[in-house]
Design a protein around this motif. Structure first.
Motif, mmCIF file in Angstrom:
data_model
loop_
_atom_site.group_PDB
_atom_site.id
_atom_site.type_symbol
_atom_site.label_atom_id
_atom_site.label_comp_id
_atom_site.label_asym_id
_atom_site.label_seq_id
_atom_site.Cartn_x
_atom_site.Cartn_y
_atom_site.Cartn_z
ATOM 1 N N ALA A 274 0.839 -1.205 0.000
ATOM 2 C CA ALA A 274 0.000 0.000 0.000
ATOM 3 C C ALA A 274 0.869 1.247 0.000
ATOM 4 O O ALA A 274 0.601 2.208 -0.724
ATOM 5 N N LEU A 335 -5.050 4.656 0.332
ATOM 6 C CA LEU A 335 -4.343 3.387 0.132
ATOM 7 C C LEU A 335 -3.581 2.911 1.374
ATOM 8 O O LEU A 335 -3.635 1.721 1.700
ATOM 9 N N LEU A 363 -4.306 -2.381 -5.933
ATOM 10 C CA LEU A 363 -3.635 -1.142 -5.510
ATOM 11 C C LEU A 363 -2.972 -0.464 -6.707
ATOM 12 O O LEU A 363 -3.126 0.745 -6.919
#
Ligand code: CU
Lengths: 648, 199
Positions: A274, A335, A363
């Motif tokens: 992330a 994120l 992602l």
């Protein structure tokens, strides 16, 4: 301490003196330039302030010693590699000094950003107090505009974005088995630019004409024609942005070059994935907001014509440049939270993350698609109307990878034995609230609906479901989850749960009705409203005060537990990721020897599953079976090159 | 306190594992350059909106851009890319004279470029306050000039260190990394020159 020795010791005292010196230099410089050009009057307070805003922080950073090592290099003296002599914090005072230890910097980041969160929260309380009844309560409309503008700017640039960077700063190097970040001195500099930016924005209330009052979006040409307070935003954002770019660069280099042996990209925890994705977004997008504020600064301070239509300037250009950053910025603010929630759900459900690779791919998909939707913020701006349709389509498409993540989290929970403690409650709260915010987001992607609810409270409701119910819930989840690791103490679970339920109920009571009054047409960013919205606004204001108070429970819990909470073991959550395999708080250099990663990070419930193994410190050759020894001894680069994943 | 125990055996950290063949410093510089390209990208966006979308006359009515002098200046800047490369190759071979001569020449060429640029500002006959075209012209060339200045500062440190006997065939990152930045500044100038002066 004598005066001269104060100036030789880097620190806040020298920083304060340096700031004053910086202001004096700026004043002298401005007067000199005005004299050279023959401007009248020679002494122009506004010009001096703008120059000082840019210059004084640089003096401050030199003063606290953020550049000391670089000056050393620049002077041509022999460089020494980072000797880590300033690692660790031995008392609370060390947190007020330049420190190169990622664990100290992580805590500096988190505490500083929560400080600005409290300031921003206080401003929100004042906004709601003003809106409790129709008519004017205690601020005039310009002061009101200042309240919500500074609220939003602090929450976005000084809280949500940096607090994620702070959490990751602490746990990410531990998670990948690195002793520190790749560039520890740059890391320290990144942190120290934050208090500069936050202080600047907060001080804008003392500027003549009041604080900046053009919203956090600061649309030109409004922002080029307002009182001086605007410049505290324009310049402050530059420092926050520079901080964020430097940190992102640092994360990327750390993740790519410093992973432990055996940790291929497909064995990285999702929090690392992330932050990898977020950092890509920051490096590519943040320069755009920097540029947009450069344009404003040049128009405002030097009379350039970027946004002056009479002189061929283009006002819509501001919005394009601004949103080309600020749409990706919503993913910069989301994120890392996705990463936190993935960690917590797997640990608390005792199950592997469902669709680990899909989680990572989605992602990256969000990173790519995030750059294709910016003009959905401009449906009613008067831009070429044909742009609206492709932007509507891409915006709807970006919900797909987000949806994949939500369904993967649900599948992770499916038939798991859930341990619903405080971090898990926040993670589950995030899942529900963010889904609602996502749904209103897809609604807003639709051109007709946006035209109807543009600049109403529907927008306010949406953004708070996404940033409060989404981002902030994951921040609370992450802070509770890693609190034992950071402090070595356990927080009070009961208070944590009370904090959650109070926040959850008050949050919904505050923001859910805003959808309703928004659809009915209550405009946002206005201090007054028609009588028909009075009841709902009173309800919202009362709920928001409860919401504000619930934060105090959190603050109390954190402070009290840090000082006197029961000792937390090294791994209270029985997690597999590497940060939990060292003591709490971790040793000063994280690991006595770099661990070797032999499996995935989320093999919960898989018998005998191991993520990382440690060799006994000091005797690397003895206890380890041959194949892994050979692997660990391979020359630098060989591990990553041999694995399947190189720089996907 | 856990930290007290750590003070006693104050050893360094365990060496980090190197999980990539790319040098951290090079990768860092590369990412920095990417973000720099995006800053230029935003300025080119402004240029695009004002010149292409709005169709403003370019250059503004009654003004002229000194293509020829700027072209000579382009040649000066490009040749400095060659000399900085020469400095790096010399450092790799342990040729101290080549390193010192190369890096000094680069510094001088870069300074000449900036000098000519400032001179051009003085004589060009319009100001950024006159019209948006002027703002774009000064904005883009000024942004680039600022980058030349940053590059020169980095190279000045490298020069200082080169004359103080630093850099060896094994350890020459202090030449290589600023050198990469300098190449970026040069390439970016070609793009700025082409869009602003030529097209
Ligand atoms: Cu958006």
């Amino acid at each position: 301490m004598t005066h001269s020795s104060v100036m030789r010791v880097p620190g806040l005292v020298r920083g304060a003196w340096a700031t004053l010196l910086g202001i004096a230099v700026s004043a002298a410089l401005t007067v000199a330039i005005r004299a050279a050009y023959g401007y009248d009057p020679l002494f122009d307070g506004e010009a001096i302030t703008i120059v000082s805003l840019v210059t004084a922080p640089l003096f401050f950073l030199v003063g606290i010693g953020a550049f000391s090592e670089w000056f050393y290099w620049a002077g041509g003296k022999p460089t020494r590699p980072e000797d880590h002599s300033s690692h660790g914090a031995h008392s609370w005072k060390d947190y007020f000094k330049v420190n190169t230890d990622h664990k100290v910097i992580g805590i500096q980041y988190v505490v500083t950003s929560f400080f600005f969160m409290l300031v921003g929260g206080l401003l929100a309380m004042m906004v709601r107090a003003e809106l409790a009844a129709p008519g004017s309560q205690f601020v005039d409309s310009n002061a009101y505009n200042g309240l919500f503008s500074v609220h939003a700017s602090l929450m976005i640039f000084l809280f949500i974005i940096p607090v994620f960077a702070g959490l990751a700063n602490y746990v990410l190097p531990l998670m990948i088995g690195a002793p520190d970040m790749a560039f520890p001195r740059l890391n320290a500099l990144s942190f120290w630019m934050l208090p500069v930016a936050g202080t600047m924005m907060t001080l804008s209330f003392f500027a003549p004409g009041g604080s900046f009052a053009t919203g956090w979006t600061a649309y030109a040409p409004l922002s080029t024609e307002v009182p001086l307070g605007q410049m505290f935003f324009t310049v402050g954002v530059q420092f926050a942005g520079a901080s964020s770019i430097a940190t992102a660069l640092n994360f990327l280099v750390t993740i790519i070059t410093m992973r432990a042996p055996g940790m291929s990209f497909w064995r990285m925890p999702l929090l690392v994935w992330a932050n990898f994705s977020t950092s890509l977004l920051v490096v590519i997008a943040t320069p755009f907001i920097a540029a947009s504020q450069f344009f404003v600064l040049l128009d405002y301070g030097l009379g350039f014509n970027f946004f002056v239509p009479e002189d061929s300037g283009d006002v819509l250009m501001y919005q394009h440049v601004f949103w080309f950053y600020s749409h990706p910025a919503v993913y910069i603010m989301m994120l890392p939270g996705f990463g936190i929630v993935s960690e917590i759900l797997a640990v608390k459900a005792r199950k592997p993350v469902f669709g680990y690779r899909m989680m990572a791919f989605s992602l990256l998909a969000i990173v790519l698609l995030g750059f294709t939707v910016w003009a959905h913020h401009m449906f009613v701006s008067g831009m070429q109307s044909w742009i609206r349709v492709p932007m509507m389509v891409t915006t709807a498409i970006i919900a797909v990878p987000t949806g994949i993540k939500i369904f993967s989290w649900l599948a992770t929970l499916w038939r798991g034995v859930l341990n619903v403690d405080t971090p898990m409650l926040w993670a589950l709260g995030f899942l529900t609230m963010f889904t609602l915010g996502g749904i209103s987001g897809v609604m807003l992607a639709m051109i007709p609906l946006t035209i109807h609810v543009s600049d109403t409270y529907f927008i306010v409701a949406h953004i708070h479901y996404v940033l409060f119910g989404g981002s902030l819930f994951t921040i609370f989840a992450g802070v509770y989850y890693w609190f034992p690791k950071m402090t070595g103490r356990m927080f009070d679970q009961t208070l944590g749960k009370v904090h959650f339920w109070l926040t959850f109920v008050a949050f919904n009571a505050t923001f859910a009705p805003m959808h309703l009054i928004g659809v009915q047409g209550m405009p946002r960013r206005v201090a007054d409203y028609p009588e028909q919205f009075a009841t709902w606004n009173l309800v919202i204001s009362l709920a928001s005060f409860v919401l504000g108070l619930s934060t105090l429970i959190f603050v109390y819990n954190m402070v009290a537990s840090w000082r006197g909470g029961p000792r937390a073991g090294s791994n209270p959550w029985r997690a597999l990721t590497l940060e939990w395999q060292v003591s709490s708080p971790p040793p000063i250099f994280n690991f006595d020897a770099v661990p070797t990663v032999v499996g995935g990070p989320y093999e919960y419930g898989v018998p005998g599953a191991v993520h990382g193994v440690f060799k006994p410190a000091g005797h690397p050759a003895e206890a380890e079976p041959a194949p892994q020894e050979g692997r660990a001894r391979q020359p630098a680069g060989a591990v990553a090159a041999g694995s399947t994943d190189r720089e996907q | 306190m856990a930290s007290a125990a750590a003070v006693e055996h104050h050893h360094g950290p365990p060496p980090a594992n190197r999980s990539s063949r790319v040098e951290p410093q090079l990768l860092g510089m590369l990412l920095f350059i990417i973000s720099e390209i995006m800053v230029f990208g935003a300025f080119f966006t402004a240029y695009f909106f004002i010149r292409v979308v709005n169709g403003a006359e370019w250059p503004a009515q009654g003004t002229e851009l000194p293509k020829l002098i700027a072209g000579v200046n382009t040649a000066i800047l490009l040749s400095s890319s060659v000399t900085v490369h020469w400095a790096l190759e010399s450092a790799k071979k342990g040729n101290r004279f080549g390193l010192q001569a190369g890096i000094t020449t680069t510094l001088l060429l870069g300074a000449t470029f900036l000098f000519i640029q400032v001179n051009e500002y003085v004589h060009i006959g319009f100001a950024p306050q006159d019209h948006a075209q002027g703002s774009i012209f000064y904005g883009l060339t000024g942004l680039h000039g600022a980058h030349v200045f940053i590059g020169l500062t980095l190279l000045a440190f490298t020069t200082l260190r080169a004359f103080r006997g630093h850099f060896t065939p094994e350890e020459h990152r202090g030449v290589e990394v600023p050198g990469i930045y300098w190449h970026f500044v040069d390439v970016m100038w070609v793009i700025v020159y082409t869009t602003i002066y030529i097209i």
